[in-house]
Motif scaffolding. Sequence first.
Motif, PDB file in Angstrom:
ATOM      1  N   TRP A  78       0.792  -1.228   0.000  1.00 55.85           N
ATOM      2  CA  TRP A  78       0.000   0.000   0.000  1.00 55.85           C
ATOM      3  C   TRP A  78       0.828   1.284   0.000  1.00 55.85           C
ATOM      4  O   TRP A  78       0.395   2.280  -0.594  1.00 55.85           O
ATOM      5  CB  TRP A  78      -0.972  -0.001   1.186  1.00 55.85           C
ATOM      6  CG  TRP A  78      -0.325   0.200   2.522  1.00 55.85           C
ATOM      7  CD1 TRP A  78       0.126  -0.763   3.361  1.00 55.85           C
ATOM      8  CD2 TRP A  78      -0.047   1.445   3.160  1.00 55.85           C
ATOM      9  NE1 TRP A  78       0.675  -0.209   4.480  1.00 55.85           N
ATOM     10  CE2 TRP A  78       0.584   1.155   4.389  1.00 55.85           C
ATOM     11  CE3 TRP A  78      -0.260   2.780   2.819  1.00 55.85           C
ATOM     12  CZ2 TRP A  78       0.998   2.139   5.267  1.00 55.85           C
ATOM     13  CZ3 TRP A  78       0.154   3.772   3.693  1.00 55.85           C
ATOM     14  CH2 TRP A  78       0.771   3.447   4.907  1.00 55.85           C
ATOM     15  N   PRO A  79       2.030   1.383   0.625  1.00 51.63           N
ATOM     16  CA  PRO A  79       2.739   2.667   0.598  1.00 51.63           C
ATOM     17  C   PRO A  79       3.187   3.094  -0.800  1.00 51.63           C
ATOM     18  O   PRO A  79       3.489   4.261  -1.020  1.00 51.63           O
ATOM     19  CB  PRO A  79       3.956   2.424   1.505  1.00 51.63           C
ATOM     20  CG  PRO A  79       3.583   1.261   2.352  1.00 51.63           C
ATOM     21  CD  PRO A  79       2.742   0.406   1.473  1.00 51.63           C
ATOM     22  N   GLY A  80       3.244   2.158  -1.741  1.00 51.87           N
ATOM     23  CA  GLY A  80       3.699   2.500  -3.084  1.00 51.87           C
ATOM     24  C   GLY A  80       2.630   3.077  -3.981  1.00 51.87           C
ATOM     25  O   GLY A  80       2.925   3.494  -5.103  1.00 51.87           O
ATOM     26  N   ARG A  81       1.386   3.116  -3.519  1.00 49.88           N
ATOM     27  CA  ARG A  81       0.307   3.642  -4.356  1.00 49.88           C
ATOM     28  C   ARG A  81       0.256   5.157  -4.205  1.00 49.88           C
ATOM     29  O   ARG A  81      -0.512   5.698  -3.424  1.00 49.88           O
ATOM     30  CB  ARG A  81      -1.027   3.004  -3.961  1.00 49.88           C
ATOM     31  CG  ARG A  81      -1.074   1.500  -4.134  1.00 49.88           C
ATOM     32  CD  ARG A  81      -2.501   0.999  -4.221  1.00 49.88           C
ATOM     33  NE  ARG A  81      -3.302   1.367  -3.063  1.00 49.88           N
ATOM     34  CZ  ARG A  81      -3.453   0.598  -1.997  1.00 49.88           C
ATOM     35  NH1 ARG A  81      -2.848  -0.561  -1.931  1.00 49.88           N
ATOM     36  NH2 ARG A  81      -4.199   0.987  -0.986  1.00 49.88           N
ATOM     37  N   ARG A  82       1.077   5.861  -4.958  1.00 51.69           N
ATOM     38  CA  ARG A  82       1.144   7.321  -4.859  1.00 51.69           C
ATOM     39  C   ARG A  82       0.478   8.002  -6.048  1.00 51.69           C
ATOM     40  O   ARG A  82       0.752   9.154  -6.351  1.00 51.69           O
ATOM     41  CB  ARG A  82       2.606   7.782  -4.754  1.00 51.69           C
ATOM     42  CG  ARG A  82       3.421   7.175  -3.624  1.00 51.69           C
ATOM     43  CD  ARG A  82       2.803   7.409  -2.251  1.00 51.69           C
ATOM     44  NE  ARG A  82       2.501   8.788  -1.955  1.00 51.69           N
ATOM     45  CZ  ARG A  82       3.367   9.657  -1.423  1.00 51.69           C
ATOM     46  NH1 ARG A  82       4.593   9.267  -1.152  1.00 51.69           N
ATOM     47  NH2 ARG A  82       3.011  10.896  -1.158  1.00 51.69           N
ATOM     48  N   ARG A  83      -0.419   7.302  -6.740  1.00 48.76           N
ATOM     49  CA  ARG A  83      -1.104   7.910  -7.883  1.00 48.76           C
ATOM     50  C   ARG A  83      -2.228   8.825  -7.402  1.00 48.76           C
ATOM     51  O   ARG A  83      -2.984   8.462  -6.505  1.00 48.76           O
ATOM     52  CB  ARG A  83      -1.675   6.825  -8.796  1.00 48.76           C
ATOM     53  CG  ARG A  83      -0.631   5.938  -9.450  1.00 48.76           C
ATOM     54  CD  ARG A  83      -1.302   4.833 -10.230  1.00 48.76           C
ATOM     55  NE  ARG A  83      -2.104   3.986  -9.350  1.00 48.76           N
ATOM     56  CZ  ARG A  83      -3.070   3.174  -9.771  1.00 48.76           C
ATOM     57  NH1 ARG A  83      -3.368   3.125 -11.050  1.00 48.76           N
ATOM     58  NH2 ARG A  83      -3.734   2.421  -8.917  1.00 48.76           N
ATOM     59  N   PRO A  84      -2.374  10.000  -8.004  1.00 46.95           N
ATOM     60  CA  PRO A  84      -3.406  10.956  -7.556  1.00 46.95           C
ATOM     61  C   PRO A  84      -4.791  10.590  -8.081  1.00 46.95           C
ATOM     62  O   PRO A  84      -5.342  11.262  -8.959  1.00 46.95           O
ATOM     63  CB  PRO A  84      -2.908  12.286  -8.131  1.00 46.95           C
ATOM     64  CG  PRO A  84      -2.153  11.902  -9.360  1.00 46.95           C
ATOM     65  CD  PRO A  84      -1.516  10.568  -9.053  1.00 46.95           C
ATOM     66  N   LEU A  85      -5.377   9.525  -7.545  1.00 47.44           N
ATOM     67  CA  LEU A  85      -6.708   9.101  -7.973  1.00 47.44           C
ATOM     68  C   LEU A  85      -7.756   9.753  -7.078  1.00 47.44           C
ATOM     69  O   LEU A  85      -7.987   9.330  -5.947  1.00 47.44           O
ATOM     70  CB  LEU A  85      -6.825   7.573  -7.910  1.00 47.44           C
ATOM     71  CG  LEU A  85      -5.912   6.796  -8.856  1.00 47.44           C
ATOM     72  CD1 LEU A  85      -6.124   5.297  -8.701  1.00 47.44           C
ATOM     73  CD2 LEU A  85      -6.162   7.210 -10.297  1.00 47.44           C
ATOM     74  N   VAL A  86      -8.381  10.783  -7.576  1.00 45.21           N
ATOM     75  CA  VAL A  86      -9.430  11.501  -6.855  1.00 45.21           C
ATOM     76  C   VAL A  86     -10.349  12.122  -7.895  1.00 45.21           C
ATOM     77  O   VAL A  86      -9.909  12.538  -8.967  1.00 45.21           O
ATOM     78  CB  VAL A  86      -8.828  12.581  -5.922  1.00 45.21           C
ATOM     79  CG1 VAL A  86      -7.942  13.534  -6.689  1.00 45.21           C
ATOM     80  CG2 VAL A  86      -9.921  13.330  -5.172  1.00 45.21           C
ATOM     81  N   ASP A  87     -11.640  12.146  -7.605  1.00 44.27           N
ATOM     82  CA  ASP A  87     -12.588  12.765  -8.523  1.00 44.27           C
ATOM     83  C   ASP A  87     -13.653  13.486  -7.711  1.00 44.27           C
ATOM     84  O   ASP A  87     -13.497  13.696  -6.499  1.00 44.27           O
ATOM     85  CB  ASP A  87     -13.205  11.726  -9.463  1.00 44.27           C
ATOM     86  CG  ASP A  87     -13.961  10.629  -8.717  1.00 44.27           C
ATOM     87  OD1 ASP A  87     -14.111  10.738  -7.477  1.00 44.27           O
ATOM     88  OD2 ASP A  87     -14.397   9.657  -9.358  1.00 44.27           O
TER      89      ASP A  87
END
Length: 289
Positions: A78-87
């Motif tokens: 989980w710490p590697g998921r640094r993608r800006p996924l937001v809507d």
Amino acid sequence: MAVHDKTDALVPFPVAWVDAPPTVSRRLVLGSGVGALLGGLGAVALLLDGEYPLGFTTALIAAFFGASAHISSRAWRWPGRRRPLVDSVDGIGLRFRAGAGGWRFTVGAMVAGVPFGVALGWAAYHDPTPTGRTWVALVNSPILLGWCLFQLWNVATGCLRRGEVLLTPEGVTYSAWGDRFSLPWDRAARVDAELSPGLGRRAAPGVRVTRRPGFCTSHERTARGFSSTATSHLPDLVVRADQVEGDPALLAHALAFYATHHELLEELGDARALERVRSGRAVAPHLAR
């Protein structure tokens, strides 16, 4: 850990999570993978021998272990998921969604449980030499079938839904399985990143929205049979950060930023908040210290 310093990350990684242990064990990941491999090989062998009911059942079990291995491996990293996924929702607010893998896995298990319950009951009913296990199967098959159908009805009616955190001009709402939590901004005292031991056997990264004295987070149970561990943290609102799809640090900073900048809450009523977060301008310095 170098993974916390990725150049494409928009916000600093909260210092409270730097030494966070994996939320699942490596043993679970490897065990699920081995189970999927052995189950798949066994299913192929049974199908080639013409044992179709048993072969398909074994294949179903192998698929279960395979999906479990995939989901647990993502949770482990989980710490590697640094993608800006937001809507946003219809151009309003900020929405951070829970990972799709766990949701699809759960719904898929419900769907698969319907024919499995029917097949289990049919096989037990037609067993020419009934045993104690036969009667157990006869009792459990309608229970399994009824539970799966009931939960699929909850999914179809929206009572049970994929988790999400929604930030609006009014406050923050956290939907997790069959529970919904909400706290207005004027009742939120502060936002902190933390490791929450109450979230499971292992300490899990969480974002705690502490309520002001005299107030509490509102809680609504929307579906039976599924309950969020966030209920154990009431009257505060605690979000499981490692279950967020994309960058969990982005959620922590966005929550803390708008909790301390009430003069900017009107941005959550249009597209300005989404633009601010996606450009890395919603930062709470105290989370990185």
